[in-house]
Design a protein around this motif. Structure first.
Motif, short mmCIF file in Angstrom:
data_model
loop_
_atom_site.label_atom_id
_atom_site.label_comp_id
_atom_site.label_asym_id
_atom_site.label_seq_id
_atom_site.Cartn_x
_atom_site.Cartn_y
_atom_site.Cartn_z
N VAL A 168 3.38 3.37 -16.52
CA VAL A 168 2.48 2.66 -15.61
C VAL A 168 3.22 1.68 -14.69
CG1 VAL A 168 0.44 1.18 -15.49
CG2 VAL A 168 0.60 2.93 -17.27
N ALA A 169 4.29 1.05 -15.17
CA ALA A 169 4.86 -0.09 -14.45
C ALA A 169 5.86 0.32 -13.37
CB ALA A 169 5.53 -1.04 -15.44
N ASP A 170 5.88 -0.46 -12.27
CA ASP A 170 6.98 -0.36 -11.30
C ASP A 170 8.20 -1.08 -11.85
OD1 ASP A 170 5.40 0.91 -9.32
OD2 ASP A 170 4.54 -1.03 -8.80
N ASP A 171 7.92 -2.21 -12.48
CA ASP A 171 8.97 -3.01 -13.09
C ASP A 171 8.57 -3.39 -14.50
OD1 ASP A 171 11.07 -3.31 -11.24
OD2 ASP A 171 9.82 -4.62 -10.04
N ILE A 172 9.58 -3.45 -15.37
CA ILE A 172 9.31 -3.85 -16.75
C ILE A 172 10.03 -5.15 -17.03
CG2 ILE A 172 9.73 -3.23 -19.17
CD1 ILE A 172 9.41 -0.32 -18.42
N VAL A 173 9.34 -6.05 -17.71
CA VAL A 173 9.98 -7.27 -18.18
C VAL A 173 9.98 -7.18 -19.70
CG1 VAL A 173 9.84 -9.78 -18.30
CG2 VAL A 173 9.16 -8.61 -16.21
N ILE A 174 11.18 -7.19 -20.29
CA ILE A 174 11.24 -7.11 -21.76
C ILE A 174 11.25 -8.51 -22.34
CG2 ILE A 174 12.61 -6.35 -23.73
CD1 ILE A 174 13.44 -3.99 -22.23
N VAL A 175 10.28 -8.77 -23.20
CA VAL A 175 10.11 -10.10 -23.79
C VAL A 175 10.44 -10.02 -25.27
CG1 VAL A 175 8.50 -12.02 -24.06
CG2 VAL A 175 8.18 -10.38 -22.20
N ASN A 176 11.20 -11.01 -25.73
CA ASN A 176 11.53 -11.06 -27.15
C ASN A 176 11.70 -12.49 -27.60
OD1 ASN A 176 12.35 -10.17 -29.73
ND2 ASN A 176 14.48 -10.43 -29.13
N GLU A 177 11.07 -12.84 -28.69
CA GLU A 177 11.16 -14.19 -29.26
C GLU A 177 10.96 -15.28 -28.23
OE1 GLU A 177 14.76 -14.25 -31.49
OE2 GLU A 177 13.84 -13.21 -33.18
N GLY A 178 9.98 -15.10 -27.37
CA GLY A 178 9.63 -16.13 -26.41
C GLY A 178 10.53 -16.20 -25.19
N GLY A 179 11.48 -15.29 -25.06
CA GLY A 179 12.37 -15.32 -23.90
C GLY A 179 12.37 -13.99 -23.18
N ILE A 180 12.92 -13.97 -21.96
CA ILE A 180 13.02 -12.73 -21.20
C ILE A 180 14.36 -12.08 -21.49
CG2 ILE A 180 13.03 -11.73 -18.88
CD1 ILE A 180 10.38 -12.96 -19.67
N GLU A 181 14.37 -10.83 -21.92
CA GLU A 181 15.62 -10.13 -22.20
C GLU A 181 16.14 -9.46 -20.94
OE1 GLU A 181 17.36 -9.61 -25.17
OE2 GLU A 181 16.09 -10.92 -26.36
N GLN A 182 15.26 -8.79 -20.22
CA GLN A 182 15.70 -8.05 -19.05
C GLN A 182 14.50 -7.75 -18.17
OE1 GLN A 182 17.65 -4.36 -19.99
NE2 GLN A 182 18.42 -4.06 -17.91
N LYS A 183 14.76 -7.73 -16.86
CA LYS A 183 13.71 -7.30 -15.94
C LYS A 183 14.29 -6.25 -15.02
CE LYS A 183 10.75 -8.87 -12.19
NZ LYS A 183 11.41 -8.48 -10.95
N GLY A 184 13.59 -5.15 -14.82
CA GLY A 184 14.09 -4.10 -13.94
C GLY A 184 13.15 -2.93 -13.91
N SER A 185 13.54 -1.92 -13.13
CA SER A 185 12.70 -0.72 -13.09
C SER A 185 12.84 0.00 -14.42
CB SER A 185 13.16 0.18 -11.95
OG SER A 185 14.41 0.75 -12.28
N PRO A 186 11.87 0.85 -14.77
CA PRO A 186 11.97 1.56 -16.04
C PRO A 186 13.29 2.31 -16.19
CG PRO A 186 9.78 1.85 -15.14
CD PRO A 186 10.57 1.10 -14.10
N ALA A 187 13.75 2.94 -15.10
CA ALA A 187 15.01 3.70 -15.17
C ALA A 187 16.19 2.77 -15.45
CB ALA A 187 15.22 4.46 -13.87
N GLU A 188 16.21 1.64 -14.75
CA GLU A 188 17.30 0.67 -14.96
C GLU A 188 17.34 0.21 -16.41
OE1 GLU A 188 17.08 -1.42 -10.77
OE2 GLU A 188 17.00 -2.86 -12.44
N ILE A 189 16.17 -0.14 -16.89
CA ILE A 189 16.11 -0.68 -18.25
C ILE A 189 16.51 0.37 -19.27
CG2 ILE A 189 14.40 -1.36 -19.99
CD1 ILE A 189 13.36 -3.33 -18.11
#
Lengths: 272, 356
Positions: free
Chosen positions: B203-224
């Motif tokens: 569904v997403a254009d961009d994904i933000v990966i969240v873990n333990e209250g912080g941001i791990e990575q933000k990018g397109s699904p392919a990038e991630i």
């Protein structure tokens, strides 16, 4: 169930239930009405049209309306606060609400004497404003409010917990104000429970004896409620009058019972 | 950036739900907040909506700091996980609710409400259901109502909390596509929360990966997927096997500081022992478990005493536990506490040298 209790057990239980209810509840009620009418309608009518009886009835009704209004408003507030917010002391408040259920009403009455009576710490303040609480109508209303206090909030709290806050949050996000949210989202959900609680509150308020007896002072025509009036008649050996006046309360109770049943059924059908 | 969080912190009692969360979202994008449960992704969403208030940091929507702006004035539409449809109102009244509240404040636009509601009902394909109550709708239909209701007051941002969690698996896939099409058609900046990576990727254009209250990575699904920036991202995305002793595999030398490796199923190739094209780069593998998954077979292999998960494409028929194979691992992500590094199979490079 059949596998391990069998039909005999089932029937025995049902018969036992019936017998218990008939002996403990139904026969006493019927005998009240029978005794009241023992000396014929004329005596019955005389007893319940006695000016003191009528005044007692009026006071009982006034007290009930006050208790009902105060406890309904407060019950809604309390249920809202306890189910919609998280705060320190929440559990303590939730437990405290039940005090009137746990405590003897006589003690409740004594508490008001201790606070507002001649020996009470609030007495000088009341004197300044020329207010009389104990041995007066305000005391009777206070005692009744105390005793009937948990009914509305106890009905509402589980209902509102089950409803959750999602719908209210959704409405708030769309810009609805608190009153709008309450009347459009919360109230439709709790209305039958609220009504049920109010009916229970009314029933209890009409019949309250212990707490009211302590604060009333038994001033005939002034601070006598119907149950107190009945007690006085009884102690004066006017048995027929006592039972005649009692029958008023019995009839009121039956009306309330029917109302309660209707409300309960409505509430149930709405859940489905 | 249209929606922006800057060093947002939030604690609940002694639990720090958000730690210095910063990221931005461009206008018109669909962004998925992806993370395990309890990672703080819903708290981020609720902070954006104004249902929670951060202890510190700035939240901006359309260039305006909204920290002190109450929820109803932020111009956000919110789709709850449970949908939170008003159960005592019809579909029509549900969708009209936000508009009628607005109307009360503006006075005008009275006659336009039914028109707008019908427009939305048509948009989400619920024509003829206006008079139904939420209890009379299916899960998918409820979601459509929730979506229409959130869009009705024309918000600037649409927030969706686990939008597919309450729907059964069969309808879910269909609804994902539907939701994506709807959002694209309306063109609204949307942020949704999910713990399901397939959902986020689809569904997403961009994904933000969240873990333990912080941001791990933000990018397109392919990038991630292809370039995980953190060990957590490498482990969380894809169905991966984790090895502690990766240097026992052919073609991988131990690298100082990296004690673990993450291997995606597509990094692994399997051959029958009699048809191994890269005998110098493969290891022996034993099928320990074989799970039939419909289009593929998921195999749990024992390679040099370590478990590697691989999907068998079924071209050569089904395998069963006890079968022996030759296993080629073409690459892997080496991870430690902070870094990720991609390692290629060195022997493969030696065998197939390319000279230009």
């Amino acid at each position: 169930m059949r596998e391990y209790s069998g039909n005999i057990g089932k029937n025995a239980l049902i018969i036992l239930c019936f017998l218990f209810i008939v002996i403990m509840l139904l026969i006493p009620l019927i005998s009240v009405l029978a005794y009241a009418l023992r000396q014929g309608w004329a005596v019955f009518w005389e007893a319940i049209s006695d000016p003191y009886a009528l005044k007692a009835l009026k006071l009982t009704l006034v007290t009930t309306v006050w208790a009902l209004v105060i406890n309904t408003v407060f019950g809604i507030f309390a249920a809202w606060a306890l189910t919609r917010y998280r705060f320190r002391g929440q559990h303590i408040i939730e437990t405290l609400i039940d005090i009137p259920f746990a405590m003897s009403p006589v003690i409740a009455g004594l508490v008001f004497i201790l606070v507002f009576g001649r020996i009470g710490w609030a007495y000088p303040i009341l004197q300044q404003w020329d207010l009389k609480v104990v041995f007066a109508v305000p005391g009777i209303i206070l005692a009744t409010v105390f005793v009937t206090f948990p009914f509305v909030s106890r009905e509402l709290i589980p209902l509102m917990n089950a409803q959750g806050t999602d719908e209210e949050e959704a409405a708030a996000l769309m810009g609805a104000g608190t009153f709008h949210i309450f009347s459009k989202i919360t109230l439709p959900h709790i209305r039958w429970g609220l009504l049920y609680g109010m009916i229970l509150c009314t029933a209890r308020a009409l019949g309250e004896f212990g707490a009211v007896s302590v604060v009333s002072g038994h001033l005939r025509g002034k601070t006598n409620t119907l149950p107190l009036h009945i007690e006085i008649l009884f102690s004066e050996f006017k048995l027929t009058s006592a039972f005649a006046v009692s029958s008023i309360l019995v009839v009121l109770a039956i009306i309330i019972l029917i109302l309660k049943n209707i409300v309960q059924r409505k509430g149930k059908s709405e859940v489905q | 950036m249209f929606v922006e969080l800057e060093k947002v912190n939030k604690t609940f009692g002694s639990f720090q739900a958000l730690k210095d969360v910063s990221f931005g979202i461009e206008q018109g994008k669909i962004v998925g907040l992806l993370g395990p449960s309890g990672s703080g992704k819903t708290t981020i969403l609720r902070s954006l909506a104004g249902l929670e208030f951060p202890d510190s940091g700035i939240i901006r929507i359309a260039g305006r700091a909204v920290n002190d702006v109450p929820a109803r004035e932020r111009g956000v539409g919110f789709v709850f996980q449970s949908y939170a449809l008003f159960r005592y109102m019809t579909v029509f009244d549900n969708i009209a609710f936000g508009l009628s509240v607005k109307k009360k404040k503006n006075g005008a636009e009275r006659g336009q409400i039914p028109e707008r509601v019908h427009e939305l009902i048509n948009l989400v394909g619920l024509k003829g259901m206006e008079k139904r109550y939420p209890a009379q709708l299916s899960g998918g239909q409820r979601q459509r109502v929730a979506f229409a209701r959130a869009l009705a007051p024309q918000p600037q941002v649409l927030l969706l909390d686990e939008p597919f969690a309450a729907i059964d698996a069969k309808v879910r896939k269909e609804l994902r596509t539907w939701l994506r099409e709807m959002i694209n058609r309306v063109g609204i900046t949307s942020i949704f929360v999910t713990h399901d990576q397939d959902e986020a990727i689809e569904v997403a254009d961009d994904i933000v990966i969240v873990n333990e209250g912080g941001i791990e990575q933000k990018g397109s699904p392919a990038e991630i997927y292809q370039h995980p920036a953190t060990p957590f991202a490498a482990r969380f995305i894809g169905q991966s096997s984790e090895l502690t002793d990766y240097s026992r595999l052919h073609g991988f030398l131990p690298i100082a500081g990296f004690h673990q490796a993450v291997i995606r199923p597509e990094f692994v190739h399997i051959f029958r022992p009699d048809a191994d094209p890269y005998p110098n780069s493969t290891d022996d593998g034993l099928v320990e478990q074989a799970y039939f998954r419909g289009s593929v077979q998921e195999l749990h292999l024992n390679v040099c005493g370590q478990r590697i998960i691989v999907n068998n494409a079924l071209d050569d028929g089904l395998l069963s536990s006890g079968d022996r194979l030759r296993v080629l691992v073409s690459r892997m992500f080496l991870v430690n506490e902070r870094e990720v590094r991609l390692a290629e199979n060195a022997s493969l490079r030696d065998v197939n040298p390319v000279f230009i």
